[in-house]
Design an enzyme around this catalytic site. Structure first.
Site, PDB file in Angstrom:
ATOM      1  N   ASP A  23       0.830  -1.203   0.000  1.00 46.92           N
ATOM      2  CA  ASP A  23       0.000   0.000   0.000  1.00 46.92           C
ATOM      3  C   ASP A  23       0.870   1.262   0.000  1.00 46.92           C
ATOM      4  O   ASP A  23       0.713   2.134  -0.848  1.00 46.92           O
ATOM      5  CB  ASP A  23      -0.918   0.004   1.241  1.00 46.92           C
ATOM      6  CG  ASP A  23      -1.719  -1.281   1.332  1.00 46.92           C
ATOM      7  OD1 ASP A  23      -2.649  -1.447   0.545  1.00 46.92           O
ATOM      8  OD2 ASP A  23      -1.376  -2.138   2.180  1.00 46.92           O
ATOM      9  N   GLU A 259       1.703  -6.464  -5.301  1.00 50.39           N
ATOM     10  CA  GLU A 259       1.254  -5.513  -6.317  1.00 50.39           C
ATOM     11  C   GLU A 259       2.431  -4.757  -6.959  1.00 50.39           C
ATOM     12  O   GLU A 259       2.576  -4.739  -8.169  1.00 50.39           O
ATOM     13  CB  GLU A 259       0.294  -4.511  -5.646  1.00 50.39           C
ATOM     14  CG  GLU A 259      -0.156  -3.400  -6.529  1.00 50.39           C
ATOM     15  CD  GLU A 259      -1.653  -3.320  -6.730  1.00 50.39           C
ATOM     16  OE1 GLU A 259      -2.392  -4.201  -6.242  1.00 50.39           O
ATOM     17  OE2 GLU A 259      -2.079  -2.365  -7.396  1.00 50.39           O
TER      18      GLU A 259
HETATM   19  O1  TRH Z   1       4.501  -6.109   0.522  1.00 47.42           O
HETATM   20  P1  TRH Z   1       3.548  -6.687  -0.425  1.00 47.42           P
HETATM   21  O2  TRH Z   1       3.159  -8.064  -0.176  1.00 47.42           O
HETATM   22  O3  TRH Z   1       2.260  -5.792  -0.490  1.00 47.42           O
HETATM   23  C1  TRH Z   1       0.949  -6.315  -0.555  1.00 47.42           C
HETATM   24  C2  TRH Z   1       0.296  -6.167  -1.854  1.00 47.42           C
HETATM   25  O4  TRH Z   1       0.342  -4.848  -2.300  1.00 47.42           O
HETATM   26  C3  TRH Z   1      -1.136  -6.626  -1.780  1.00 47.42           C
HETATM   27  O5  TRH Z   1      -1.763  -6.475  -3.005  1.00 47.42           O
HETATM   28  C4  TRH Z   1      -1.821  -5.794  -0.752  1.00 47.42           C
HETATM   29  O6  TRH Z   1      -3.136  -6.182  -0.629  1.00 47.42           O
HETATM   30  C5  TRH Z   1      -1.105  -5.988   0.548  1.00 47.42           C
HETATM   31  O7  TRH Z   1       0.255  -5.594   0.410  1.00 47.42           O
HETATM   32  C6  TRH Z   1      -1.731  -5.171   1.616  1.00 47.42           C
HETATM   33  O8  TRH Z   1       4.203  -6.671  -1.902  1.00 47.42           O
HETATM   34  P2  TRH Z   1       4.436  -5.475  -2.921  1.00 47.42           P
HETATM   35  O9  TRH Z   1       3.136  -4.942  -3.424  1.00 47.42           O
HETATM   36  O10 TRH Z   1       5.360  -5.973  -3.914  1.00 47.42           O
HETATM   37  O11 TRH Z   1       5.112  -4.327  -2.081  1.00 47.42           O
HETATM   38  C7  TRH Z   1       6.437  -4.398  -1.666  1.00 47.42           C
HETATM   39  C8  TRH Z   1       7.062  -3.004  -1.730  1.00 47.42           C
HETATM   40  O12 TRH Z   1       8.316  -3.028  -1.103  1.00 47.42           O
HETATM   41  C9  TRH Z   1       7.305  -2.547  -3.160  1.00 47.42           C
HETATM   42  O13 TRH Z   1       7.072  -1.153  -3.252  1.00 47.42           O
HETATM   43  C10 TRH Z   1       8.771  -2.836  -3.373  1.00 47.42           C
HETATM   44  C11 TRH Z   1       9.313  -2.558  -2.009  1.00 47.42           C
HETATM   45  N1  TRH Z   1      10.600  -3.176  -1.666  1.00 47.42           N
HETATM   46  C12 TRH Z   1      11.676  -2.336  -1.430  1.00 47.42           C
HETATM   47  O14 TRH Z   1      11.565  -1.110  -1.581  1.00 47.42           O
HETATM   48  N2  TRH Z   1      12.876  -2.887  -1.059  1.00 47.42           N
HETATM   49  C13 TRH Z   1      13.049  -4.217  -0.914  1.00 47.42           C
HETATM   50  O15 TRH Z   1      14.177  -4.671  -0.568  1.00 47.42           O
HETATM   51  C14 TRH Z   1      11.932  -5.083  -1.177  1.00 47.42           C
HETATM   52  C15 TRH Z   1      12.084  -6.566  -1.048  1.00 47.42           C
HETATM   53  C16 TRH Z   1      10.724  -4.517  -1.537  1.00 47.42           C
END
Ligand code: TRH
Length: 367
Positions: A23, A259
């Site tokens: 989010d 996402e």
């Molecule tokens: O963390 P998530 O599982 O988020 C989820 C999804 O958005 C889902 O749809 C939603 O319903 C739920 O949250 C509440 O996975 P996502 O979406 O990939 O988000 C991870 C974020 O973290 C993304 O912006 C990338 C970032 N990230 C970093 O900045 N550095 C890192 O080292 C890693 C591994 C990720």
């Protein structure tokens, strides 16, 4: 590209952190692109300020983080109000939106399902007189598109392992592994340790505890490496979003989830496996199948079959060593496919641009 018409309007984005990082990850990325590319000044309201500050790093001159708590001062409504993922705007704030004649847009979750085309950009009049507009991200021209910064190609082209504090590993395949607890990690380890090609797996700090349980290691810290036959697992810190983009395009293969990391892996143009966020009644598998239909539409049938089976097995928990072996066998074709998909998909306008255009249209015609 800037749209000067918008620089005078005030924008608020509202973000509720349900769980995980997606989010705030999406909201911060959107706010940053609107500020960088459209010169907008934005207030980002977020209920988990500490997490938002972690994503914001040193911050941004035109983005102001606001703690969204019940007692917050909502007396200044913005001209443009972005609700994200149906997080419900505060009642008190809505009252000020009425006098301000604010535009209200709800940016919803991403899905490749076909219904998105007809739901995108629909208005929904509210009992209090405001109109809530639905803005759906998506993969087709009929949707709001995908987040993609104009600066991304330059960032990718200048990415080096050393910037991430890591060494290149030319004799190994490098994988990144971002997943949920329900991922079949024991089966993945089994398949990678028997890999015919040596593998290095980069494990984000937040994923390390799940994998540590499978590997039988205690207190696994950043920088520590665990070896299992053909495979080395290395814990890396939680990176900034920019460094995570660098990592995805440097790796040979990426496991992503949720996402935002999903779309970043597509822009990296490298072979990837996506693990959707688990939902009731297996809705996430419907989303996964819809994505694969789109992602694999132009792929050779045999290649599409291998990728489809592997993604389903990862999401359904029935991953086997054979899935990794067959992926390895088609890796050059998969890499070519991922690169072509990235180029084709990049031809569509990005989400922030579509959002700015949509709001301009709505404000002009007052729809
Ligand atoms: O963390 P998530 O599982 O988020 C989820 C999804 O958005 C889902 O749809 C939603 O319903 C739920 O949250 C509440 O996975 P996502 O979406 O990939 O988000 C991870 C974020 O973290 C993304 O912006 C990338 C970032 N990230 C970093 O900045 N550095 C890192 O080292 C890693 C591994 C990720």
């Amino acid at each position: 590209m800037t749209h000067p018409a918008h620089t005078n309007s005030t924008w608020d984005i509202f973000c509720k952190v349900v769980d995980n990082f997606g989010d705030i990850g999406v909201c911060w990325r959107l706010a940053r692109q609107l500020a960088d590319e459209y010169d907008l000044s934005i207030r980002l309201w977020v209920d988990d300020l500490a997490l938002a500050e972690r994503f914001a790093g040193t911050g941004h001159a035109r983005i102001c983080l606001q703690h969204w708590i019940e007692a917050a001062d909502f007396s200044q409504a913005a001209d443009v109000v972005i609700e994200t993922f149906g997080c419900d705007l505060p009642e008190a704030y809505q009252q000020h939106m009425i006098s301000q004649r604010s535009m209200w847009v709800n940016v919803d979750y991403l899905s490749a399902e076909s219904w998105v085309d007809s739901f995108h950009a629909q208005p929904s009049p509210q009992a209090n007189g405001l109109v809530r507009h639905f803005f759906y991200p998506g993969f087709t021209q009929a949707t709001g598109g995908l987040l993609r910064e104009a600066s991304l190609p330059a960032l990718q082209a200048s990415a080096h392992w050393q910037d991430l504090g890591l060494e290149p590993a030319p004799d190994q395949l490098t994988l990144s592994l971002f997943c949920y607890t329900h991922a079949p990690l024991a089966a993945l380890v089994e398949s990678l340790q028997a890999s015919t090609v040596p593998v290095r797996v980069l494990v984000p700090q937040t994923v390390a505890p799940m994998l540590a349980a499978v590997l039988g290691v205690n207190d696994w810290q950043v920088g520590e490496c665990v070896k299992r036959q053909q495979c080395a697992f290395l814990v890396i810190p939680f990176l900034s979003q920019a460094d995570y983009d660098r990592l995805l395009c440097l790796c040979d293969f990426n496991f992503v989830r949720g996402e935002d990391s999903w779309i970043r892996a597509l822009w990296a143009g490298k072979p990837m496996i996506w693990l959707p966020y688990q939902q009731s009644e297996a809705t996430h598998l419907v989303k996964l199948n819809a994505f694969m239909d789109h992602y694999l539409a132009q792929a050779d049938t045999a290649l599409a079959d291998v990728i489809r089976r592997a993604m389903l097995a990862w999401a359904q928990g029935d991953w086997l060593p054979a899935h990794w072996q067959t992926l390895l066998a088609v890796l050059p074709q998969f890499a070519q496919h991922a690169s072509t998909f990235k180029s084709t998909q990049s031809q569509q306008a990005d989400l922030a641009t579509n959002l700015v255009i949509f709001i301009e249209k709505c404000r002009t015609h007052r729809v």
